[in-house]
Enzyme design. Structure first.
Site, PDB file in Angstrom:
ATOM      1  N   CYS A  24     -73.847 -65.751 -47.897  1.00 47.91           N
ATOM      2  CA  CYS A  24     -74.124 -65.490 -49.310  1.00 47.91           C
ATOM      3  C   CYS A  24     -74.639 -64.062 -49.419  1.00 47.91           C
ATOM      4  O   CYS A  24     -75.455 -63.641 -48.606  1.00 47.91           O
ATOM      5  CB  CYS A  24     -75.166 -66.476 -49.822  1.00 47.91           C
ATOM      6  SG  CYS A  24     -75.610 -66.237 -51.551  1.00 47.91           S
TER       7      CYS A  24
ATOM      8  N   HIS B 177     -69.524 -73.045 -53.984  1.00 43.85           N
ATOM      9  CA  HIS B 177     -70.684 -72.209 -53.664  1.00 43.85           C
ATOM     10  C   HIS B 177     -71.144 -71.458 -54.918  1.00 43.85           C
ATOM     11  O   HIS B 177     -72.338 -71.442 -55.244  1.00 43.85           O
ATOM     12  CB  HIS B 177     -70.285 -71.225 -52.548  1.00 43.85           C
ATOM     13  CG  HIS B 177     -71.351 -70.268 -52.151  1.00 43.85           C
ATOM     14  ND1 HIS B 177     -71.987 -70.340 -50.934  1.00 43.85           N
ATOM     15  CD2 HIS B 177     -71.892 -69.200 -52.791  1.00 43.85           C
ATOM     16  CE1 HIS B 177     -72.878 -69.350 -50.851  1.00 43.85           C
ATOM     17  NE2 HIS B 177     -72.831 -68.653 -51.968  1.00 43.85           N
ATOM     18  N   GLU B 178     -70.189 -70.845 -55.630  1.00 46.81           N
ATOM     19  CA  GLU B 178     -70.547 -70.071 -56.825  1.00 46.81           C
ATOM     20  C   GLU B 178     -71.038 -70.982 -57.945  1.00 46.81           C
ATOM     21  O   GLU B 178     -71.967 -70.629 -58.675  1.00 46.81           O
ATOM     22  CB  GLU B 178     -69.369 -69.217 -57.296  1.00 46.81           C
ATOM     23  CG  GLU B 178     -68.918 -68.160 -56.291  1.00 46.81           C
ATOM     24  CD  GLU B 178     -70.042 -67.298 -55.729  1.00 46.81           C
ATOM     25  OE1 GLU B 178     -71.012 -66.977 -56.456  1.00 46.81           O
ATOM     26  OE2 GLU B 178     -69.973 -66.934 -54.537  1.00 46.81           O
TER      27      GLU B 178
ATOM     28  N   HIS C 253     -74.632 -71.710 -57.569  1.00 47.01           N
ATOM     29  CA  HIS C 253     -75.491 -70.630 -58.077  1.00 47.01           C
ATOM     30  C   HIS C 253     -75.792 -70.821 -59.563  1.00 47.01           C
ATOM     31  O   HIS C 253     -76.910 -70.583 -60.012  1.00 47.01           O
ATOM     32  CB  HIS C 253     -74.824 -69.258 -57.889  1.00 47.01           C
ATOM     33  CG  HIS C 253     -75.028 -68.653 -56.543  1.00 47.01           C
ATOM     34  ND1 HIS C 253     -76.275 -68.389 -56.019  1.00 47.01           N
ATOM     35  CD2 HIS C 253     -74.138 -68.233 -55.616  1.00 47.01           C
ATOM     36  CE1 HIS C 253     -76.147 -67.832 -54.829  1.00 47.01           C
ATOM     37  NE2 HIS C 253     -74.858 -67.734 -54.550  1.00 47.01           N
TER      38      HIS C 253
END
Length: 182
Positions: A110, A153-154, A157
């Site tokens: 990351c 993953h994004e 966030h």
């Protein structure tokens, strides 16, 4: 041009913010941020530019990583040597996923986490997401393997979640044999 110093570090509490839906039309500022994020990611994956501009290689960035609590992210996927596919996804939602789960064999990285983190992060092998492009048109993207991992993953966030939150603290490699490594 976006630099490493513009990307929030994991110690920054803003990364734990749950981002808000984006209203259309996009602001001029948001359009510029999206272009800067795309440029950073592409340059970071081209070795000579990565070295020249001191960029850590990355595949995706969420607005919150720049301190912007809005639900959008970009992914720049190198599908062939020197050939890139850009994804801009605004207000994303996963609408379907595979039962099969996979993980990145050598660990996820990351741009906000400047250290090695050991452990398994189970992710869906295939997902379909819906969202909007920069013009406010509805889009649907089917992603598999590496691209599916990047999208998940994004999206984490956008919900204030960092990848290592998925790692079992007591047994970082728990259930390794249940998932496929890629």
């Amino acid at each position: 041009m976006l630099k490493m110093k513009n990307i929030l570090d994991e110690k920054d509490k803003r990364l734990r913010t749950i981002s808000k839906d984006v209203m259309f039309p996009l602001t001029v500022e948001d359009k510029k941020h999206i272009q800067d994020m795309l440029e950073y990611l592409k340059n970071s994956q081209i070795e000579e530019l990565s070295e020249k501009y001191h960029l850590r290689p990355g595949m995706g960035l969420s607005a919150i990583q720049l301190g912007i609590a809005k639900r959008y992210f970009v992914v720049v996927y190198e599908y062939d040597e020197g050939k890139f596919e850009n994804y801009v996804v605004i207000n994303p939602k996963i609408i379907s996923n595979s039962e099969e789960k996979i993980y990145v064999e050598f660990g996820e990285g990351c741009l906000s986490v400047n250290r090695e983190v050991d452990g398994i992060i189970p992710r869906y092998a295939r997902i379909t997401i819906e969202g909007y492009d920069e013009e406010g048109n509805k889009i649907r993207v089917r992603a598999r393997e590496e691209l599916a991992i990047a999208f998940q993953h994004e999206m984490d966030h956008l919900n204030g979640v960092l990848f290592y939150d998925h790692i079992d603290k007591n047994n970082p490699f728990k259930d390794k044999d249940k998932y496929r490594a890629i």
